[in-house]
Design a protein around this motif. Sequence first.
Motif, PDB file in Angstrom:
ATOM      1  N   THR A  31      38.779   2.289  70.095  1.00  0.00           N
ATOM      2  CA  THR A  31      38.337   3.562  69.522  1.00  0.00           C
ATOM      3  C   THR A  31      36.965   3.925  70.068  1.00  0.00           C
ATOM      4  OG1 THR A  31      37.316   2.468  67.626  1.00  0.00           O
ATOM      5  CG2 THR A  31      39.603   3.192  67.374  1.00  0.00           C
ATOM      6  N   VAL A  32      36.635   5.200  69.984  1.00  0.00           N
ATOM      7  CA  VAL A  32      35.339   5.695  70.418  1.00  0.00           C
ATOM      8  C   VAL A  32      34.755   6.550  69.290  1.00  0.00           C
ATOM      9  CG1 VAL A  32      36.343   7.740  71.506  1.00  0.00           C
ATOM     10  CG2 VAL A  32      34.086   6.934  72.236  1.00  0.00           C
ATOM     11  N   THR A  33      33.454   6.473  69.116  1.00  0.00           N
ATOM     12  CA  THR A  33      32.777   7.268  68.097  1.00  0.00           C
ATOM     13  C   THR A  33      32.350   8.606  68.689  1.00  0.00           C
ATOM     14  OG1 THR A  33      31.947   5.290  66.991  1.00  0.00           O
ATOM     15  CG2 THR A  33      30.840   7.358  66.487  1.00  0.00           C
ATOM     16  N   LEU A  34      32.746   9.673  68.021  1.00  0.00           N
ATOM     17  CA  LEU A  34      32.381  11.029  68.435  1.00  0.00           C
ATOM     18  C   LEU A  34      31.503  11.667  67.369  1.00  0.00           C
ATOM     19  CD1 LEU A  34      35.821  12.286  69.783  1.00  0.00           C
ATOM     20  CD2 LEU A  34      33.917  11.380  71.103  1.00  0.00           C
ATOM     21  N   TYR A  35      30.740  12.663  67.775  1.00  0.00           N
ATOM     22  CA  TYR A  35      29.841  13.372  66.863  1.00  0.00           C
ATOM     23  C   TYR A  35      30.167  14.856  66.906  1.00  0.00           C
ATOM     24  CZ  TYR A  35      27.287   9.000  67.081  1.00  0.00           C
ATOM     25  OH  TYR A  35      26.949   7.662  67.024  1.00  0.00           O
ATOM     26  N   LEU A  36      30.239  15.464  65.732  1.00  0.00           N
ATOM     27  CA  LEU A  36      30.625  16.869  65.607  1.00  0.00           C
ATOM     28  C   LEU A  36      29.571  17.610  64.792  1.00  0.00           C
ATOM     29  CD1 LEU A  36      32.867  19.109  65.900  1.00  0.00           C
ATOM     30  CD2 LEU A  36      33.671  18.368  63.664  1.00  0.00           C
ATOM     31  N   ALA A  37      28.994  18.675  65.366  1.00  0.00           N
ATOM     32  CA  ALA A  37      28.010  19.486  64.649  1.00  0.00           C
ATOM     33  C   ALA A  37      28.716  20.376  63.627  1.00  0.00           C
ATOM     34  CB  ALA A  37      27.203  20.336  65.627  1.00  0.00           C
ATOM     35  N   ILE A  38      28.152  20.469  62.433  1.00  0.00           N
ATOM     36  CA  ILE A  38      28.731  21.273  61.353  1.00  0.00           C
ATOM     37  C   ILE A  38      27.921  22.564  61.253  1.00  0.00           C
ATOM     38  CG2 ILE A  38      29.422  21.312  58.937  1.00  0.00           C
ATOM     39  CD1 ILE A  38      29.223  18.247  58.982  1.00  0.00           C
ATOM     40  N   PHE A  39      28.453  23.627  61.834  1.00  0.00           N
ATOM     41  CA  PHE A  39      27.722  24.891  61.948  1.00  0.00           C
ATOM     42  C   PHE A  39      27.369  25.467  60.577  1.00  0.00           C
ATOM     43  CE2 PHE A  39      27.865  29.573  62.275  1.00  0.00           C
ATOM     44  CZ  PHE A  39      26.779  29.766  63.114  1.00  0.00           C
ATOM     45  N   ASP A  40      28.301  25.424  59.637  1.00  0.00           N
ATOM     46  CA  ASP A  40      28.066  26.007  58.314  1.00  0.00           C
ATOM     47  C   ASP A  40      26.860  25.365  57.626  1.00  0.00           C
ATOM     48  OD1 ASP A  40      30.227  27.527  58.814  1.00  0.00           O
ATOM     49  OD2 ASP A  40      31.484  26.761  57.218  1.00  0.00           O
ATOM     50  N   ASN A  41      26.756  24.046  57.697  1.00  0.00           N
ATOM     51  CA  ASN A  41      25.664  23.351  57.032  1.00  0.00           C
ATOM     52  C   ASN A  41      24.314  23.696  57.651  1.00  0.00           C
ATOM     53  OD1 ASN A  41      27.603  22.225  55.460  1.00  0.00           O
ATOM     54  ND2 ASN A  41      27.239  20.117  56.051  1.00  0.00           N
ATOM     55  N   VAL A  42      24.312  24.002  58.950  1.00  0.00           N
ATOM     56  CA  VAL A  42      23.065  24.435  59.590  1.00  0.00           C
ATOM     57  C   VAL A  42      22.629  25.779  59.014  1.00  0.00           C
ATOM     58  CG1 VAL A  42      21.969  25.055  61.765  1.00  0.00           C
ATOM     59  CG2 VAL A  42      23.590  23.166  61.707  1.00  0.00           C
ATOM     60  N   LEU A  43      23.570  26.722  58.875  1.00  0.00           N
ATOM     61  CA  LEU A  43      23.233  28.030  58.311  1.00  0.00           C
ATOM     62  C   LEU A  43      22.774  27.921  56.862  1.00  0.00           C
ATOM     63  CD1 LEU A  43      25.857  30.649  59.533  1.00  0.00           C
ATOM     64  CD2 LEU A  43      23.613  30.127  60.460  1.00  0.00           C
ATOM     65  N   HIS A  44      23.333  26.963  56.118  1.00  0.00           N
ATOM     66  CA  HIS A  44      22.970  26.820  54.707  1.00  0.00           C
ATOM     67  C   HIS A  44      21.498  26.472  54.525  1.00  0.00           C
ATOM     68  CE1 HIS A  44      26.994  27.517  53.699  1.00  0.00           C
ATOM     69  NE2 HIS A  44      27.464  26.296  53.725  1.00  0.00           N
ATOM     70  N   ARG A  45      20.839  25.992  55.568  1.00  0.00           N
ATOM     71  CA  ARG A  45      19.422  25.657  55.450  1.00  0.00           C
ATOM     72  C   ARG A  45      18.585  26.903  55.167  1.00  0.00           C
ATOM     73  NH1 ARG A  45      18.521  20.603  56.353  1.00  0.00           N
ATOM     74  NH2 ARG A  45      16.282  20.980  56.220  1.00  0.00           N
ATOM     75  N   MET A  46      19.087  28.090  55.509  1.00  0.00           N
ATOM     76  CA  MET A  46      18.380  29.341  55.217  1.00  0.00           C
ATOM     77  C   MET A  46      18.511  29.720  53.741  1.00  0.00           C
ATOM     78  SD  MET A  46      19.077  31.849  58.467  1.00  0.00           S
ATOM     79  CE  MET A  46      20.782  32.197  58.031  1.00  0.00           C
ATOM     80  N   ARG A  47      19.389  29.050  52.999  1.00  0.00           N
ATOM     81  CA  ARG A  47      19.734  29.504  51.645  1.00  0.00           C
ATOM     82  C   ARG A  47      19.247  28.558  50.557  1.00  0.00           C
ATOM     83  NH1 ARG A  47      25.423  30.421  54.535  1.00  0.00           N
ATOM     84  NH2 ARG A  47      24.804  32.280  55.653  1.00  0.00           N
ATOM     85  N   PHE A  48      18.322  27.663  50.894  1.00  0.00           N
ATOM     86  CA  PHE A  48      17.860  26.680  49.915  1.00  0.00           C
ATOM     87  C   PHE A  48      17.245  27.354  48.694  1.00  0.00           C
ATOM     88  CE2 PHE A  48      17.299  22.856  53.005  1.00  0.00           C
ATOM     89  CZ  PHE A  48      18.665  22.835  53.178  1.00  0.00           C
ATOM     90  N   SER A  49      16.478  28.419  48.905  1.00  0.00           N
ATOM     91  CA  SER A  49      15.848  29.099  47.766  1.00  0.00           C
ATOM     92  C   SER A  49      16.896  29.725  46.850  1.00  0.00           C
ATOM     93  CB  SER A  49      14.873  30.171  48.264  1.00  0.00           C
ATOM     94  OG  SER A  49      15.544  31.126  49.057  1.00  0.00           O
ATOM     95  N   LYS A  50      17.994  30.222  47.435  1.00  0.00           N
ATOM     96  CA  LYS A  50      19.076  30.791  46.621  1.00  0.00           C
ATOM     97  C   LYS A  50      19.754  29.707  45.801  1.00  0.00           C
ATOM     98  CE  LYS A  50      20.088  34.550  49.859  1.00  0.00           C
ATOM     99  NZ  LYS A  50      21.086  35.173  50.744  1.00  0.00           N
TER     100      LYS A  50
END
Length: 520
Positions: free
Chosen positions: A86-105
């Motif tokens: 097996t090989v370990t792969l890494y996947l960026a989660i786009f939605d969670n990156v955008l959620h960083r703008m919404r912490f105050s909400k």
Amino acid sequence: MVSQHGILLAISIISDHFGPLVSKVCGCLLRHGPLSLSDIIRRLQLSSGQVKNSLLVLIQHNCVQAYSTPRGKPVCETLAWRGDKTVTLYLAIFDNVLHRMRFSKFLSLVRVDIPESEDLLEGLLQNGRLTFDQLVGRTKTKAPEGSPAPTREEIRANFNKLVCAHYVERCPRPEPFFDPLADEQPISTRKRAHKAVEIVLSLEQKILRTAALSDAERFSEIPYVMEGSSNANEHDNHAVAGGKRKHEDLEVDEADSIIAENEVLWRTNFEKFIFCLKKKFCAERKKAKLKLSTHVIWEAFFEANVTNNDNKTVTSPINGILERVGQKEGGTSMTLDQIISVLNDLECISTTRNPEDFTFAFLEYCYLNKLVEACRNDEVESLVKKKHGQEAYTIFRLLLKQGCPVETDDITDRTILDKQIVHETLYKLWKDEFIDSERVPYVSGTGGSQFFVWRVKNTYREQFIDYLYHTALNLRHMINNLAELLLEGTKDEIKLRNRKNFLVLVLTRHDESLMLFHDF
């Protein structure tokens, strides 16, 4: 697939929080999809340590998911993998990156619902993943001077409220196994699902689904420990809540609590917060169309909302609704029968478990979906009007409502516009890729005569959301430039600060449109 401006926006957000090196790794994953560690190093030409540290930061803040997949050459005849490596792969989660703008909400939602747990949620939003023991240490150090620090059991009780409300969840499996070939096997070899509910998932959604725990595991509260336990430094007399319990149960709880406090990682459940914002959005849009007396009861219904975990309904007890109505202007004169009658008219029905609780089911009545669809169309139409004027708005709205090809002469007749203006406007919309045109030959008649039909382009929403990404990116760059000028020092500091605050407010409101298309 995320557009180019969406990727640039995500890179900008990560760069502001964690620096350019981490943003390079995140951008590489967003552009190229899942990659192994060696592939990331090769593409970015960075050292192994730099990439590893960047990935650890992104995983810590829930922006990347690692997973294992079979490695080897596929055998074409059987579509199976050779070997068991097996090989370990890494996947960026786009939605969670955008959620960083919404912490105050997100914080504002908890401030209203569970105010005593706001500091705990803030810790998870700032740090990504923490154990309960780390949260306790952070909470005690942030206690105001001169006031007693909260006890461990008080912090545990407040934290369990967040877990019970599904605002916080246990972190998913760190490196789940995902076999893409097994996932793509024919439907006949898998459990058949009803066609009406069959949903096509993206690779990112499949990976996250594989890593996710069951709901019982995700939202399992930290059990209370016995008095005198070596794990707890401080206890209240009510250390065990909820009635009498057996000694054996307490011993099990103590062992589970030690694991949950020192080893289990917790994170923010973004899914819950986005649904709460959906409910808030729905309430605000419907409120504008209600009569004043109905408006008061609708507001009171949402303000009295009790915690529910199904992410489908809003449930409020009648006593809470009456209390909220009484606090509003003109609410004291309303009778119970009047309030219940209005609730029924608003499709807020009594629950089967408790007749005194009223529920508004967004998904059962499809109200939310219809409202979101209408608001999306309004957003696109407003952009068309802003760019090309009232005539373009009228024509685009007609094509959108028809949902099928419309002939040029038919558009002229229905919009009552000059034929020359219609032709010029259609060309502008076509050039801007809002609409498509097609030549259709006449069915009857002589010769090779043809006429044009027009329809709204299938990708107009993807184009619009890319426009939203681009606008958000430009606003962030302007805010960052103003922040740099303020750091350098200038005579116009007050003017620059006011401009920066205004742009931050514009970006916050703009994000509501972004959520309408991307998250709702």
